[in-house]
Scaffold this motif. Structure first.
Motif, short mmCIF file in Angstrom:
data_model
loop_
_atom_site.label_atom_id
_atom_site.label_comp_id
_atom_site.label_asym_id
_atom_site.label_seq_id
_atom_site.Cartn_x
_atom_site.Cartn_y
_atom_site.Cartn_z
N GLY B 18 -25.97 22.47 -15.53
CA GLY B 18 -25.92 22.24 -14.09
C GLY B 18 -25.43 20.85 -13.76
N ALA B 19 -25.84 20.35 -12.61
CA ALA B 19 -25.41 19.04 -12.14
C ALA B 19 -25.71 17.98 -13.20
N LYS B 20 -26.91 18.07 -13.77
CA LYS B 20 -27.32 17.06 -14.75
C LYS B 20 -26.33 17.00 -15.91
N GLY B 21 -25.94 18.19 -16.39
CA GLY B 21 -24.98 18.23 -17.49
C GLY B 21 -23.65 17.62 -17.10
N TRP B 22 -23.24 17.88 -15.88
CA TRP B 22 -21.97 17.34 -15.42
C TRP B 22 -22.02 15.82 -15.32
N TRP B 23 -23.13 15.36 -14.78
CA TRP B 23 -23.31 13.89 -14.68
C TRP B 23 -23.24 13.27 -16.06
N ARG B 24 -24.00 13.85 -16.99
CA ARG B 24 -24.00 13.31 -18.36
C ARG B 24 -22.57 13.21 -18.89
N GLY B 25 -21.81 14.28 -18.66
CA GLY B 25 -20.41 14.27 -19.11
C GLY B 25 -19.62 13.14 -18.49
N ARG B 26 -19.81 12.96 -17.20
CA ARG B 26 -19.10 11.89 -16.49
C ARG B 26 -19.44 10.54 -17.11
N PHE B 27 -20.73 10.34 -17.37
CA PHE B 27 -21.16 9.07 -17.93
C PHE B 27 -20.54 8.87 -19.32
N LYS B 28 -20.72 9.85 -20.15
CA LYS B 28 -20.17 9.75 -21.51
C LYS B 28 -18.67 9.48 -21.44
N GLY B 29 -18.01 10.24 -20.59
CA GLY B 29 -16.57 10.10 -20.46
C GLY B 29 -16.14 8.69 -20.10
N CYS B 30 -17.01 7.98 -19.37
CA CYS B 30 -16.69 6.60 -18.97
C CYS B 30 -17.22 5.59 -19.98
N GLY B 31 -17.90 6.09 -21.01
CA GLY B 31 -18.46 5.18 -22.00
C GLY B 31 -19.80 4.59 -21.60
N TYR B 32 -20.45 5.24 -20.64
CA TYR B 32 -21.77 4.75 -20.21
C TYR B 32 -22.86 5.63 -20.79
N ARG B 33 -24.06 5.08 -20.87
CA ARG B 33 -25.20 5.86 -21.36
C ARG B 33 -25.89 6.55 -20.19
N PHE B 34 -26.31 7.78 -20.45
CA PHE B 34 -26.97 8.53 -19.38
C PHE B 34 -28.48 8.34 -19.53
N THR B 35 -28.98 7.26 -18.98
CA THR B 35 -30.37 6.88 -19.17
C THR B 35 -31.30 7.54 -18.16
N VAL B 36 -32.60 7.42 -18.43
CA VAL B 36 -33.61 8.01 -17.55
C VAL B 36 -33.49 7.47 -16.13
N PRO B 37 -33.45 6.16 -15.93
CA PRO B 37 -33.33 5.65 -14.55
C PRO B 37 -32.12 6.23 -13.83
N ARG B 38 -31.01 6.33 -14.51
CA ARG B 38 -29.79 6.85 -13.88
C ARG B 38 -29.97 8.31 -13.48
N GLN B 39 -30.62 9.08 -14.36
CA GLN B 39 -30.90 10.48 -14.02
C GLN B 39 -31.77 10.58 -12.79
N VAL B 40 -32.85 9.82 -12.81
CA VAL B 40 -33.83 9.92 -11.74
C VAL B 40 -33.22 9.50 -10.41
N ILE B 41 -32.41 8.47 -10.43
CA ILE B 41 -31.78 8.00 -9.19
C ILE B 41 -30.80 9.04 -8.67
N LEU B 42 -30.02 9.63 -9.57
CA LEU B 42 -29.10 10.69 -9.16
C LEU B 42 -29.87 11.88 -8.60
N ASP B 43 -30.97 12.23 -9.26
CA ASP B 43 -31.80 13.34 -8.79
C ASP B 43 -32.30 13.09 -7.37
N THR B 44 -32.75 11.87 -7.15
CA THR B 44 -33.26 11.51 -5.82
C THR B 44 -32.18 11.67 -4.77
N LEU B 45 -31.00 11.19 -5.06
CA LEU B 45 -29.89 11.31 -4.11
C LEU B 45 -29.50 12.78 -3.93
N ASN B 46 -29.64 13.54 -4.99
CA ASN B 46 -29.24 14.95 -4.95
C ASN B 46 -30.21 15.78 -4.12
#
Lengths: 171, 171
Positions: B18-46
DNA sequence: TTGATAATGAAAACCATTTTCACTAAGCAT
DNA sequence: ATGCTTAGTGAAAATGGTTTTCATTATCAA
């Protein structure tokens, strides 16, 4: 001291004394004093079509009247915005910009903001052709949301020519 | 650490997870780590369609993860804006607002901002009908100013129903 | 001219945001 | 799995635009 935003306006005519006379009338009409700092700040805004920051204005004003403080600039700008003589904008760079409200162009502004280099391009000329359209939109909004539009700003965020080029080279 | 704004994007599909998987892909693709804070913040906005301030997000996030600091919220938001996952707005009240970029609505936002009580009304629904128009305008701008539009915001400043009423009573 | 008070300026306060720096944890290589 | 490298994090301090405070000044109605 500060009066409510909603005050009757004198007719929008330059009157005797040009812009200065009209401004004086506006101030008196609102129960405010037309002081030297207020004149000078209005003059500065009147002399340019750029969107100036408070500090820009302070520096410009400072050349002629070194005794006018930054505090007064901020206070005056706030008052001018309240009176509807000046528009305040924010392009997301952490400082507000101010522009004199001129009768000559429609109340409505259009800017292109580069998200990379932060440059702001004034695209009002383009906007002028849309005047009719905007008027329609404002009417719709007034009806649907029971909202009285006073000013309108459209910002396009993206990449300016230069930054867009850099991007292409990246790939 | 921070990469250039202009990075190749993976296809805009939710994919597995789902969205989470897509986000992870975006992060990896940019060379960033998909950390817990980033997930939680995206979830909140979502989870909302409102325009949240950094502090709003911090407080929401803080309920589930009290260890996530305000600094991280700011840093993550900046990154998300850079990545184009989140839009940042300014309504002139001295604090920025953030909104998740959803594919479902066109990149383009419309807000009514009351200059008296500071209330912000989301008028995106209205804007949707203008999509075609906006597309035209973007094209014109791209040509005339050599500018690549990425996002667009229209703000109508004026008096909301309530404040407009107060004004009438004044006179 | 004079008096009441709105307006001003300097300094301090404010507050959203950013930076610093020592510490933690994501995820690649082993 | 385990360890290692380094991106990411959090607390506290710094930053910087804007606002407030308060004693002083200047506007303008009488």
């Amino acid at each position: 001291m500060q009066q409510s935003y909603s005050k009757r306006m004198p007719p929008r005519r330059p009157g005797p004394g040009g812009a200065k006379g009209w401004w004086r009338g506006r101030f008196k009409g609102c129960g405010y004093r037309f002081t030297v700092p207020r004149q000078v700040i209005l003059d500065t805004l009147n002399r340019t079509s750029k969107h100036l920051s408070a500090e820009d204005i302070y520096l410009a004003v400072h050349r002629t009247c070194p005794n006018i403080g930054l505090t007064t600039v901020y206070r005056t700008l706030e008052l001018l915005v309240q009176m509807g003589l000046v528009f305040k904008f924010d392009f997301g760079d952490g400082r507000a910009r101010y522009e004199l409200s001129r009768e000559t162009h429609p109340r409505g502004h259009c800017y292109l903001v580069c998200i990379n280099c932060r440059r702001v391009i004034n695209a009002d000329d383009f906007r002028e052709k849309e005047t009719e359209r905007i008027k329609q939109i404002e009417e719709t909004i007034a009806k649907r949301y029971n909202f009285r539009v006073r000013n309108q700003i459209t910002q396009f965020y993206g990449l300016c020519g230069k930054c867009s080029q850099e991007r292409t080279e990246d790939e």
